[in-house]
Design a protein around this motif. Sequence first.
Motif, PDB file in Angstrom:
ATOM      1  N   CYS A 275      64.743  11.195   4.717  1.00 41.32           N
ATOM      2  CA  CYS A 275      64.803  12.953   4.565  1.00 41.32           C
ATOM      3  C   CYS A 275      65.205  13.252   3.217  1.00 41.32           C
ATOM      4  O   CYS A 275      66.391  12.978   2.778  1.00 41.32           O
ATOM      5  CB  CYS A 275      65.569  13.309   5.560  1.00 41.32           C
ATOM      6  SG  CYS A 275      65.430  12.783   7.364  1.00 41.32           S
ATOM      7  N   HIS A 276      64.321  14.202   2.576  1.00 37.44           N
ATOM      8  CA  HIS A 276      64.504  14.487   1.161  1.00 37.44           C
ATOM      9  C   HIS A 276      64.871  16.066   1.232  1.00 37.44           C
ATOM     10  O   HIS A 276      63.823  16.727   1.621  1.00 37.44           O
ATOM     11  CB  HIS A 276      63.359  14.138   0.304  1.00 37.44           C
ATOM     12  CG  HIS A 276      63.521  14.668  -0.912  1.00 37.44           C
ATOM     13  ND1 HIS A 276      62.339  14.753  -1.754  1.00 37.44           N
ATOM     14  CD2 HIS A 276      64.459  15.243  -1.672  1.00 37.44           C
ATOM     15  CE1 HIS A 276      62.635  15.305  -3.131  1.00 37.44           C
ATOM     16  NE2 HIS A 276      63.934  15.548  -3.081  1.00 37.44           N
ATOM     17  N   PHE A 277      66.049  16.388   1.251  1.00 42.01           N
ATOM     18  CA  PHE A 277      66.300  17.852   1.426  1.00 42.01           C
ATOM     19  C   PHE A 277      66.156  18.532   0.145  1.00 42.01           C
ATOM     20  O   PHE A 277      67.285  18.375  -0.899  1.00 42.01           O
ATOM     21  CB  PHE A 277      67.821  17.910   2.005  1.00 42.01           C
ATOM     22  CG  PHE A 277      67.868  17.601   3.391  1.00 42.01           C
ATOM     23  CD1 PHE A 277      67.241  18.454   4.587  1.00 42.01           C
ATOM     24  CD2 PHE A 277      68.265  16.203   3.696  1.00 42.01           C
ATOM     25  CE1 PHE A 277      67.314  17.875   5.551  1.00 42.01           C
ATOM     26  CE2 PHE A 277      68.122  15.800   5.020  1.00 42.01           C
ATOM     27  CZ  PHE A 277      67.711  16.363   5.917  1.00 42.01           C
ATOM     28  N   MET A 278      65.160  19.339  -0.135  1.00 38.97           N
ATOM     29  CA  MET A 278      65.089  20.495  -1.361  1.00 38.97           C
ATOM     30  C   MET A 278      65.726  21.611  -0.894  1.00 38.97           C
ATOM     31  O   MET A 278      64.822  22.702  -0.957  1.00 38.97           O
ATOM     32  CB  MET A 278      63.637  20.081  -1.837  1.00 38.97           C
ATOM     33  CG  MET A 278      63.275  18.983  -2.569  1.00 38.97           C
ATOM     34  SD  MET A 278      61.765  18.633  -2.884  1.00 38.97           S
ATOM     35  CE  MET A 278      61.221  17.905  -1.158  1.00 38.97           C
ATOM     36  N   VAL A 279      66.875  21.795  -0.813  1.00 37.74           N
ATOM     37  CA  VAL A 279      67.573  22.919  -0.195  1.00 37.74           C
ATOM     38  C   VAL A 279      68.939  23.098  -0.882  1.00 37.74           C
ATOM     39  O   VAL A 279      69.557  22.219  -1.389  1.00 37.74           O
ATOM     40  CB  VAL A 279      67.703  22.471   1.517  1.00 37.74           C
ATOM     41  CG1 VAL A 279      66.585  22.347   2.127  1.00 37.74           C
ATOM     42  CG2 VAL A 279      68.767  21.738   1.678  1.00 37.74           C
TER      43      VAL A 279
ATOM     44  N   VAL B 123      61.399   6.266  -5.937  1.00 37.05           N
ATOM     45  CA  VAL B 123      60.439   7.217  -6.754  1.00 37.05           C
ATOM     46  C   VAL B 123      59.579   7.909  -6.009  1.00 37.05           C
ATOM     47  O   VAL B 123      58.902   7.475  -4.899  1.00 37.05           O
ATOM     48  CB  VAL B 123      59.956   6.278  -7.785  1.00 37.05           C
ATOM     49  CG1 VAL B 123      60.664   5.804  -8.856  1.00 37.05           C
ATOM     50  CG2 VAL B 123      59.095   5.127  -7.107  1.00 37.05           C
ATOM     51  N   ASP B 124      59.765   9.185  -6.476  1.00 39.47           N
ATOM     52  CA  ASP B 124      58.983  10.338  -5.516  1.00 39.47           C
ATOM     53  C   ASP B 124      58.085  11.220  -6.556  1.00 39.47           C
ATOM     54  O   ASP B 124      58.538  11.837  -7.315  1.00 39.47           O
ATOM     55  CB  ASP B 124      60.044  11.070  -4.859  1.00 39.47           C
ATOM     56  CG  ASP B 124      59.563  11.892  -3.877  1.00 39.47           C
ATOM     57  OD1 ASP B 124      58.154  12.081  -3.552  1.00 39.47           O
ATOM     58  OD2 ASP B 124      60.244  12.898  -3.399  1.00 39.47           O
ATOM     59  N   GLY B 125      56.984  11.206  -5.972  1.00 38.72           N
ATOM     60  CA  GLY B 125      55.971  12.307  -6.487  1.00 38.72           C
ATOM     61  C   GLY B 125      54.858  11.511  -7.748  1.00 38.72           C
ATOM     62  O   GLY B 125      55.318  10.891  -8.530  1.00 38.72           O
TER      63      GLY B 125
ATOM     64  N   LEU C 277      59.311   6.802   6.613  1.00 38.15           N
ATOM     65  CA  LEU C 277      58.653   7.927   6.726  1.00 38.15           C
ATOM     66  C   LEU C 277      59.517   8.868   5.709  1.00 38.15           C
ATOM     67  O   LEU C 277      60.613   9.068   6.160  1.00 38.15           O
ATOM     68  CB  LEU C 277      58.170   8.448   7.989  1.00 38.15           C
ATOM     69  CG  LEU C 277      57.594   7.741   8.785  1.00 38.15           C
ATOM     70  CD1 LEU C 277      57.317   8.309  10.320  1.00 38.15           C
ATOM     71  CD2 LEU C 277      56.208   7.379   8.482  1.00 38.15           C
ATOM     72  N   HIS C 278      59.029   9.588   4.624  1.00 35.15           N
ATOM     73  CA  HIS C 278      59.397  10.290   3.797  1.00 35.15           C
ATOM     74  C   HIS C 278      59.292  11.643   4.493  1.00 35.15           C
ATOM     75  O   HIS C 278      58.181  12.231   4.320  1.00 35.15           O
ATOM     76  CB  HIS C 278      59.077  10.230   2.348  1.00 35.15           C
ATOM     77  CG  HIS C 278      59.716  10.827   1.464  1.00 35.15           C
ATOM     78  ND1 HIS C 278      60.838  10.388   0.752  1.00 35.15           N
ATOM     79  CD2 HIS C 278      59.312  12.203   0.893  1.00 35.15           C
ATOM     80  CE1 HIS C 278      61.138  11.550  -0.239  1.00 35.15           C
ATOM     81  NE2 HIS C 278      60.212  12.432  -0.163  1.00 35.15           N
ATOM     82  N   VAL C 279      60.521  12.547   4.762  1.00 40.14           N
ATOM     83  CA  VAL C 279      60.524  13.865   5.194  1.00 40.14           C
ATOM     84  C   VAL C 279      60.868  14.899   4.166  1.00 40.14           C
ATOM     85  O   VAL C 279      62.166  15.019   3.875  1.00 40.14           O
ATOM     86  CB  VAL C 279      61.022  13.933   6.402  1.00 40.14           C
ATOM     87  CG1 VAL C 279      60.716  15.308   7.228  1.00 40.14           C
ATOM     88  CG2 VAL C 279      60.501  12.910   7.724  1.00 40.14           C
ATOM     89  N   ASP C 280      59.811  15.843   3.548  1.00 35.91           N
ATOM     90  CA  ASP C 280      60.311  16.718   2.685  1.00 35.91           C
ATOM     91  C   ASP C 280      60.809  17.958   3.209  1.00 35.91           C
ATOM     92  O   ASP C 280      59.973  18.699   3.837  1.00 35.91           O
ATOM     93  CB  ASP C 280      59.011  16.949   1.524  1.00 35.91           C
ATOM     94  CG  ASP C 280      58.919  15.692   0.778  1.00 35.91           C
ATOM     95  OD1 ASP C 280      59.956  15.415  -0.020  1.00 35.91           O
ATOM     96  OD2 ASP C 280      57.704  15.248   0.575  1.00 35.91           O
ATOM     97  N   VAL C 281      62.105  18.133   3.252  1.00 31.34           N
ATOM     98  CA  VAL C 281      62.703  19.583   3.666  1.00 31.34           C
ATOM     99  C   VAL C 281      62.656  20.460   2.469  1.00 31.34           C
ATOM    100  O   VAL C 281      63.434  20.300   1.628  1.00 31.34           O
ATOM    101  CB  VAL C 281      63.747  19.257   4.388  1.00 31.34           C
ATOM    102  CG1 VAL C 281      64.443  20.596   5.148  1.00 31.34           C
ATOM    103  CG2 VAL C 281      63.472  18.259   5.640  1.00 31.34           C
TER     104      VAL C 281
HETATM  105 ZN    ZN Z   1      60.241  14.130  -1.541  1.00 30.97          ZN
END
Ligand code: ZN
Length: 222
Positions: free
Chosen positions: A65-69, A175-177, A32-36
Amino acid sequence: MKNKISVSVMCADLLALGKDIRILEECGVDMLHVDVMDAHFVPNLTFGPDFIKKMQAFTDLPLDCHFMVTDPWLMLGKLQLRPQDIFTAHVEVETDHAALASAVHDAGARFGLAVSPDTPVEALQPHLAYLDTVTLMLVYPGFAGAKMVEGIMEKVGVCRRFLDAAGYPGIEISVDGSVSCERAQYMAGLGASIFVGGTAGIYRKGMDLHETIPAFRSFIGG
Ligand code: ZN
Ligand code: DX5
């Protein structure tokens, strides 16, 4: 490397997420891909560490877990990673990535770096020794359903060759998006092995998860 489906949780029906996760498990998704997001590194706000903890208690599926922070340490300090989880920070964030990777590895989990569309893969060079995965963004990060940046899929081949030539064939490319079935198939051929399925690939209008997941799987192979 087995090709894996990582389903983007922000695209799910959040008011019925528990039910959705059970279906995703049943359908055999891999992660599960979790976008933070922190409304700072990207102009949007999503989930935080407490949400991730609840997810960990609810499912044994790996959490990608993908941290966009701007402060990945703040997040890491509030989490207890499991061996199956992946902690991905952005390469554009100014921080001590080596120390961050080492803290993630100490918890037994895997460490990744995400690369935004305008950042060249060469930015990964100083980090190769401690990377498990690289997440290539095909869209500008921050929103589900965003438009793919033109020509960006070729970056997968560029990245694969860059990693192999540097002596790191074991680093997986995610790959994401805007990853549709057809795009996923194309990028599998270029060397990607983790495919984030959001609105383009898994949560498709008018289609059920029982249809979209096997379809997506048949395009990525494995
Ligand atoms: Zn993502
Ligand atoms: C974008 C997010 C993605 C997104 C992928 O910033 O990181 O995970 O949800 O899904 P779609 O297919 O909606 O682009």
